[in-house]
Motif scaffolding. Sequence first.
Motif, PDB file in Angstrom:
ATOM      1  N   THR A 160       0.825  -1.209   0.000  1.00  0.00           N
ATOM      2  CA  THR A 160       0.000   0.000   0.000  1.00  0.00           C
ATOM      3  C   THR A 160       0.857   1.256   0.000  1.00  0.00           C
ATOM      4  OG1 THR A 160      -0.178  -0.161   2.413  1.00  0.00           O
ATOM      5  CG2 THR A 160      -1.972  -1.083   1.121  1.00  0.00           C
ATOM      6  N   SER A 161       2.102   1.156   0.457  1.00  0.00           N
ATOM      7  CA  SER A 161       2.986   2.321   0.456  1.00  0.00           C
ATOM      8  C   SER A 161       3.469   2.668  -0.944  1.00  0.00           C
ATOM      9  CB  SER A 161       4.210   2.061   1.357  1.00  0.00           C
ATOM     10  OG  SER A 161       3.824   1.897   2.695  1.00  0.00           O
ATOM     11  N   ARG A 162       3.264   1.777  -1.910  1.00  0.00           N
ATOM     12  CA  ARG A 162       3.717   2.064  -3.272  1.00  0.00           C
ATOM     13  C   ARG A 162       3.013   3.268  -3.873  1.00  0.00           C
ATOM     14  NH1 ARG A 162       3.876  -3.945  -6.095  1.00  0.00           N
ATOM     15  NH2 ARG A 162       5.884  -4.618  -5.252  1.00  0.00           N
ATOM     16  N   SER A 163       1.823   3.594  -3.378  1.00  0.00           N
ATOM     17  CA  SER A 163       1.078   4.730  -3.928  1.00  0.00           C
ATOM     18  C   SER A 163       1.407   6.029  -3.222  1.00  0.00           C
ATOM     19  CB  SER A 163      -0.430   4.465  -3.813  1.00  0.00           C
ATOM     20  OG  SER A 163      -0.788   4.298  -2.448  1.00  0.00           O
ATOM     21  N   THR A 164       2.373   6.011  -2.314  1.00  0.00           N
ATOM     22  CA  THR A 164       2.758   7.208  -1.586  1.00  0.00           C
ATOM     23  C   THR A 164       4.147   7.649  -2.018  1.00  0.00           C
ATOM     24  OG1 THR A 164       3.856   6.054   0.232  1.00  0.00           O
ATOM     25  CG2 THR A 164       1.445   6.275   0.369  1.00  0.00           C
ATOM     26  N   THR A 165       4.633   8.727  -1.365  1.00  0.00           N
ATOM     27  CA  THR A 165       5.967   9.230  -1.684  1.00  0.00           C
ATOM     28  C   THR A 165       7.056   8.274  -1.232  1.00  0.00           C
ATOM     29  OG1 THR A 165       5.940  10.446   0.419  1.00  0.00           O
ATOM     30  CG2 THR A 165       5.238  11.638  -1.555  1.00  0.00           C
ATOM     31  N   ALA A 166       6.702   7.245  -0.435  1.00  0.00           N
ATOM     32  CA  ALA A 166       7.689   6.278   0.054  1.00  0.00           C
ATOM     33  C   ALA A 166       7.766   5.058  -0.853  1.00  0.00           C
ATOM     34  CB  ALA A 166       7.333   5.856   1.481  1.00  0.00           C
ATOM     35  N   ALA A 167       7.341   5.185  -2.090  1.00  0.00           N
ATOM     36  CA  ALA A 167       7.256   4.035  -2.978  1.00  0.00           C
ATOM     37  C   ALA A 167       8.615   3.363  -3.164  1.00  0.00           C
ATOM     38  CB  ALA A 167       6.676   4.459  -4.328  1.00  0.00           C
ATOM     39  N   HIS A 168       9.677   4.153  -3.371  1.00  0.00           N
ATOM     40  CA  HIS A 168      11.000   3.560  -3.605  1.00  0.00           C
ATOM     41  C   HIS A 168      11.461   2.793  -2.373  1.00  0.00           C
ATOM     42  CE1 HIS A 168      15.037   3.064  -5.198  1.00  0.00           C
ATOM     43  NE2 HIS A 168      15.508   3.511  -4.048  1.00  0.00           N
ATOM     44  N   ALA A 169      11.306   3.378  -1.203  1.00  0.00           N
ATOM     45  CA  ALA A 169      11.703   2.703   0.033  1.00  0.00           C
ATOM     46  C   ALA A 169      10.876   1.439   0.245  1.00  0.00           C
ATOM     47  CB  ALA A 169      11.552   3.648   1.225  1.00  0.00           C
ATOM     48  N   ALA A 170       9.592   1.483  -0.106  1.00  0.00           N
ATOM     49  CA  ALA A 170       8.726   0.314   0.056  1.00  0.00           C
ATOM     50  C   ALA A 170       9.192  -0.825  -0.835  1.00  0.00           C
ATOM     51  CB  ALA A 170       7.275   0.673  -0.251  1.00  0.00           C
ATOM     52  N   ASP A 171       9.549  -0.516  -2.081  1.00  0.00           N
ATOM     53  CA  ASP A 171      10.034  -1.552  -2.990  1.00  0.00           C
ATOM     54  C   ASP A 171      11.338  -2.158  -2.480  1.00  0.00           C
ATOM     55  OD1 ASP A 171       7.912  -1.307  -4.701  1.00  0.00           O
ATOM     56  OD2 ASP A 171       8.920   0.098  -6.042  1.00  0.00           O
ATOM     57  N   SER A 172      12.230  -1.311  -1.957  1.00  0.00           N
ATOM     58  CA  SER A 172      13.501  -1.797  -1.430  1.00  0.00           C
ATOM     59  C   SER A 172      13.273  -2.709  -0.224  1.00  0.00           C
ATOM     60  CB  SER A 172      14.384  -0.605  -1.038  1.00  0.00           C
ATOM     61  OG  SER A 172      15.567  -1.041  -0.410  1.00  0.00           O
ATOM     62  N   ALA A 173      12.372  -2.287   0.678  1.00  0.00           N
ATOM     63  CA  ALA A 173      12.091  -3.097   1.866  1.00  0.00           C
ATOM     64  C   ALA A 173      11.430  -4.409   1.482  1.00  0.00           C
ATOM     65  CB  ALA A 173      11.203  -2.314   2.830  1.00  0.00           C
ATOM     66  N   THR A 174      10.558  -4.380   0.466  1.00  0.00           N
ATOM     67  CA  THR A 174       9.907  -5.605   0.004  1.00  0.00           C
ATOM     68  C   THR A 174      10.948  -6.596  -0.507  1.00  0.00           C
ATOM     69  OG1 THR A 174       7.898  -4.391  -0.599  1.00  0.00           O
ATOM     70  CG2 THR A 174       8.221  -6.555  -1.611  1.00  0.00           C
ATOM     71  N   ALA A 175      11.912  -6.101  -1.270  1.00  0.00           N
ATOM     72  CA  ALA A 175      12.968  -6.982  -1.796  1.00  0.00           C
ATOM     73  C   ALA A 175      13.766  -7.616  -0.659  1.00  0.00           C
ATOM     74  CB  ALA A 175      13.884  -6.183  -2.721  1.00  0.00           C
ATOM     75  N   LYS A 176      14.075  -6.831   0.384  1.00  0.00           N
ATOM     76  CA  LYS A 176      14.828  -7.369   1.520  1.00  0.00           C
ATOM     77  C   LYS A 176      14.010  -8.416   2.262  1.00  0.00           C
ATOM     78  CE  LYS A 176      17.549  -3.169   2.248  1.00  0.00           C
ATOM     79  NZ  LYS A 176      17.806  -2.013   3.154  1.00  0.00           N
ATOM     80  N   LEU A 177      12.714  -8.163   2.411  1.00  0.00           N
ATOM     81  CA  LEU A 177      11.855  -9.124   3.096  1.00  0.00           C
ATOM     82  C   LEU A 177      11.823 -10.453   2.349  1.00  0.00           C
ATOM     83  CD1 LEU A 177       9.741  -9.666   5.339  1.00  0.00           C
ATOM     84  CD2 LEU A 177       8.002  -8.828   3.761  1.00  0.00           C
ATOM     85  N   ARG A 178      11.724 -10.392   1.033  1.00  0.00           N
ATOM     86  CA  ARG A 178      11.673 -11.609   0.237  1.00  0.00           C
ATOM     87  C   ARG A 178      12.965 -12.423   0.367  1.00  0.00           C
ATOM     88  NH1 ARG A 178      12.097 -11.579  -4.412  1.00  0.00           N
ATOM     89  NH2 ARG A 178      10.907 -13.398  -5.071  1.00  0.00           N
ATOM     90  N   ARG A 179      14.093 -11.747   0.491  1.00  0.00           N
ATOM     91  CA  ARG A 179      15.385 -12.449   0.525  1.00  0.00           C
ATOM     92  C   ARG A 179      15.553 -13.301   1.774  1.00  0.00           C
ATOM     93  NH1 ARG A 179      17.773  -7.613  -1.614  1.00  0.00           N
ATOM     94  NH2 ARG A 179      18.516  -7.046   0.455  1.00  0.00           N
TER      95      ARG A 179
END
Length: 341
Positions: free
Chosen positions: A88-107
């Motif tokens: 849900t953070s992808r639609s906010t100004t924190a979209a880049h940070a959200a994508d980065s955190a998602t990648a770390k979570l998946r790893r």
Amino acid sequence: MTRPTTRVLAMLELLQAGGTHTVGELARRLGVDERTVRRYVTHLTDLDIPIRSVRGRYGGYRLAPGYRMPPLMLTDDEAVAVLLGLLTSRSTTAAHAADSATAKLRRVLPQRLTARLDALMNTAEFTTDPRPAVAVETAVLLTIAEATREHRPVAIGYTDRNGQRSARTVHPYGLVAHSGRWYLTGLDSNSADLRQFRLDRITEVTILSETFAPPIEFEPTAHLLSALATAGYQHEASIRVQGTLTQVRSLLPATIATVHEISTPPDTAPWVRVLIRAEQLDWIPPVLAGLDRPFIIEHPDALTDAVRALGRRLTAAATSDPKPTVVGVGGPSRRGSEHIR
């Protein structure tokens, strides 16, 4: 999580990036003094994390070669909660940070859970209408997401808004989070129609073995919003509004109204027809007033009466009465999107 613990984990992430980091660099990055950095190193070594001290001019701290953090120990419910917050953070100004955190979570998650979360990420869509969330069983959400991605039917137990229970098979075309609720759109075996199901009303779900081919270029979000706006309600209102299709559509949310072109004589201003379905009419007059465009109510007569009553209240409120008067003009308290079939 306390701030010291957060900083300890932040330092661990810096060290995991590789290389040797001086005490001064770590202190600057973490916003602490050098003595605190050394205390953090002690905390990490007490957790059996192999941090090596490098002496000399270019010395500092580094992780032992080959060390990797163990899998993050999250339950399925915890992992879904974290991932949904990031999505849900992808639609906010924190979209880049959200994508980065998602990648770390998946790893760092176990492969079994990562595969199911990938299904959720690849199939879920979100609208922008916020509302308090309605709880959904994690197992139901992840199972349907997996079936949607793999184009496999699901057998579900479902309880509708009237409390009627049924068992049916659904071909899942898409998942959409809207107004705090999750919806499944798919072909229903019982009616052979395209239907929407609220996930919080699904009592059980099983993925079936066969596969199906979903419609080409199907848009789950657009279909859901249209279905919510056209669902059966107590009142059906028809209003002609002056303006083009694009102009009027931009003024009315798709969840409360559908807008259609109508033919008009050449060289005249364009008009469109707005259809609204609702349980109550009290919120519609303020919406029409907010359009700031000429309109004609075709039916029902009760809506015409409600608009005239609003006009009288607004006129009374605009008089030169020296005493302030609080005038209620109603509001969109009961819009069609609050109800689902």
